[in-house]
Design a protein around this motif. Structure first.
Motif, PDB file in Angstrom:
ATOM      1  N   ARG A 195      -1.276  10.442  10.431  1.00 15.40           N
ATOM      2  CA  ARG A 195      -2.696  10.093  10.325  1.00 15.40           C
ATOM      3  C   ARG A 195      -2.935   9.196   9.111  1.00 15.40           C
ATOM      4  O   ARG A 195      -3.711   8.236   9.172  1.00 15.40           O
ATOM      5  N   TRP A 196      -2.264   9.509   8.022  1.00 15.67           N
ATOM      6  CA  TRP A 196      -2.380   8.668   6.814  1.00 15.67           C
ATOM      7  C   TRP A 196      -1.879   7.261   7.099  1.00 15.67           C
ATOM      8  O   TRP A 196      -2.509   6.278   6.701  1.00 15.67           O
ATOM      9  N   LEU A 197      -0.736   7.143   7.779  1.00 15.48           N
ATOM     10  CA  LEU A 197      -0.188   5.825   8.098  1.00 15.48           C
ATOM     11  C   LEU A 197      -1.146   5.035   8.977  1.00 15.48           C
ATOM     12  O   LEU A 197      -1.362   3.833   8.756  1.00 15.48           O
ATOM     13  N   ARG A 198      -1.746   5.691   9.964  1.00 14.50           N
ATOM     14  CA  ARG A 198      -2.705   5.000  10.825  1.00 14.50           C
ATOM     15  C   ARG A 198      -3.899   4.502  10.012  1.00 14.50           C
ATOM     16  O   ARG A 198      -4.400   3.389  10.234  1.00 14.50           O
ATOM     17  N   GLY A 199      -4.341   5.309   9.066  1.00 17.97           N
ATOM     18  CA  GLY A 199      -5.451   4.887   8.217  1.00 17.97           C
ATOM     19  C   GLY A 199      -5.089   3.683   7.366  1.00 17.97           C
ATOM     20  O   GLY A 199      -5.886   2.759   7.190  1.00 17.97           O
ATOM     21  N   CYS A 200      -3.860   3.678   6.832  1.00 16.70           N
ATOM     22  CA  CYS A 200      -3.405   2.536   6.032  1.00 16.70           C
ATOM     23  C   CYS A 200      -3.382   1.265   6.870  1.00 16.70           C
ATOM     24  O   CYS A 200      -3.856   0.211   6.434  1.00 16.70           O
ATOM     25  N   LEU A 201      -2.833   1.369   8.079  1.00 24.27           N
ATOM     26  CA  LEU A 201      -2.722   0.191   8.937  1.00 24.27           C
ATOM     27  C   LEU A 201      -4.100  -0.336   9.319  1.00 24.27           C
ATOM     28  O   LEU A 201      -4.351  -1.546   9.294  1.00 24.27           O
ATOM     29  N   ARG A 233       0.836  -1.203   0.000  1.00 25.73           N
ATOM     30  CA  ARG A 233       0.000   0.000   0.000  1.00 25.73           C
ATOM     31  C   ARG A 233       0.873   1.257   0.000  1.00 25.73           C
ATOM     32  O   ARG A 233       0.616   2.220  -0.736  1.00 25.73           O
ATOM     33  N   ILE A 234       1.909   1.267   0.834  1.00 28.85           N
ATOM     34  CA  ILE A 234       2.791   2.424   0.916  1.00 28.85           C
ATOM     35  C   ILE A 234       3.543   2.639  -0.394  1.00 28.85           C
ATOM     36  O   ILE A 234       3.707   3.772  -0.853  1.00 28.85           O
ATOM     37  N   ALA A 235       3.999   1.551  -1.021  1.00 28.53           N
ATOM     38  CA  ALA A 235       4.723   1.671  -2.290  1.00 28.53           C
ATOM     39  C   ALA A 235       3.862   2.323  -3.361  1.00 28.53           C
ATOM     40  O   ALA A 235       4.367   3.083  -4.198  1.00 28.53           O
ATOM     41  N   ARG A 236       2.563   2.039  -3.334  1.00 28.82           N
ATOM     42  CA  ARG A 236       1.649   2.629  -4.324  1.00 28.82           C
ATOM     43  C   ARG A 236       1.385   4.106  -4.042  1.00 28.82           C
ATOM     44  O   ARG A 236       1.361   4.921  -4.963  1.00 28.82           O
ATOM     45  N   GLU A 237       1.173   4.459  -2.789  1.00 29.92           N
ATOM     46  CA  GLU A 237       0.699   5.795  -2.455  1.00 29.92           C
ATOM     47  C   GLU A 237       1.790   6.752  -1.995  1.00 29.92           C
ATOM     48  O   GLU A 237       1.660   7.965  -2.170  1.00 29.92           O
TER      49      GLU A 237
END
Length: 300
Positions: free
Chosen positions: A281-287, A114-118
């Motif tokens: 906040r974005w990282l928390r949403g991804c997790l 997910r992180i690699a994409r966004e």
């Protein structure tokens, strides 16, 4: 030290060119604005606005200051205004996550994809969690933690649930427990591998068995669930592990524990100073979303 609030007053005075107009714009009385102008004159050592006929005109110093003061006030408003958006595709940042190896094994691949994409400029640094000490979050050594919700955890730490889980039994295929009904007595009579990150010799399973009049024999104590599963796969030991952590069930027989044990909630934890940080906040949403996408297979 100069009163920086005077910058706003000066900006409005120079824009309006009128004490009355500036007072109305700032919600002050004309007399209060006149006093503010007097303070500005004392601070700058310049009249700033002088009377010309029925109105006021700026002095050369005021004209020279007008653009600079306006820019300073705009910058100050920008600093104090809540951040509205962040382009994660442009962010370059390393986040440190303190969690168990099993959590990384199960959630890490989907989270990293997910992180690699966004946000290709974001890097995750995982460190192993061996205790529940919240000092790691307080002093900024880590950005985010995961763990079982602790009702007596520090009230200053923020938490959000990720998923519910429960303990199940795991043995190798062909193990005696893989045949027939598994009673508390049969379970207790086997040889067990116990997971304790802090080296303790007993836990809630032992307490539950004791209430039924049984005692299990712990043949090995390990620090992680992955190790316990590996031992169960290659020996006659019985492991009791969270159901979500058994992704690869080849050569394994999984079963419901013959005990009344409560489930538990796994959550992410962070310090309040990072709560409004948009990247965090974005990282928390991804997790949270990655954990919600995981579907656990039913027991055989």
């Amino acid at each position: 030290m100069p009163d920086l609030n005077l910058l706003i007053t000066l900006d409005v005075l120079l824009a309006e060119g009128s004490v009355v107009g500036a007072a109305k714009r700032l919600g002050l009385s004309p007399s209060a604005m006149s006093r503010a102008l007097a303070r500005l004159r004392d601070t700058t050592g310049d009249p700033l606005l002088v009377r010309a006929g029925r109105g006021l005109v700026p002095t050369p110093r005021a004209v020279a200051l007008r653009e600079q003061v306006s820019r300073l006030v705009q910058d100050a408003h920008g600093v104090l205004r809540p951040a509205q958006a962040l382009d994660m595709g442009r962010v370059e940042r390393t986040f440190t996550l303190r969690t168990s190896e099993e959590f990384v094994e199960q959630v890490g691949p989907m989270l990293l994809a997910r992180i690699a994409r966004e946000a290709p400029g974001v890097r995750l640094r995982f460190i192993n969690k061996t205790d529940t000490d919240s000092a790691w979050l307080r002093d900024g050594r880590v950005d985010l933690e995961t763990g079982v919700v602790d009702p007596v955890a520090s009230p200053e730490i923020l938490t959000q649930a990720l998923f519910r889980d429960r303990l199940i039994g795991v043995v190798r295929k062909g193990h005696p427990l893989s045949q027939g009904e598994i009673s508390a007595q049969r379970f207790a009579e086997g040889q067990h591998v116990y997971v304790s990150r802090r080296g303790q010799a007993r836990g809630q399973i032992d307490d539950a068995l004791e209430r039924l009049g049984f005692t299990r024999q712990i043949a090995s104590i390990v620090a992680g669930f992955s190790t316990a599963v590996a031992l169960a796969r290659g020996t006659d030991l019985i492991a009791s592990v969270p159901e979500r952590y058994i992704a690869d069930r080849r050569d394994l027989y999984c079963f419901d524990l013959p005990l009344m044990l409560p489930g538990f909630t796994v959550a992410m934890l962070w310090h309040p100073r990072l709560d409004a940080d948009l990247a965090h906040r974005w990282l928390r949403g991804c997790l949270r979303e990655v954990c919600g996408q995981q579907v656990q297979s039913p027991l055989p």
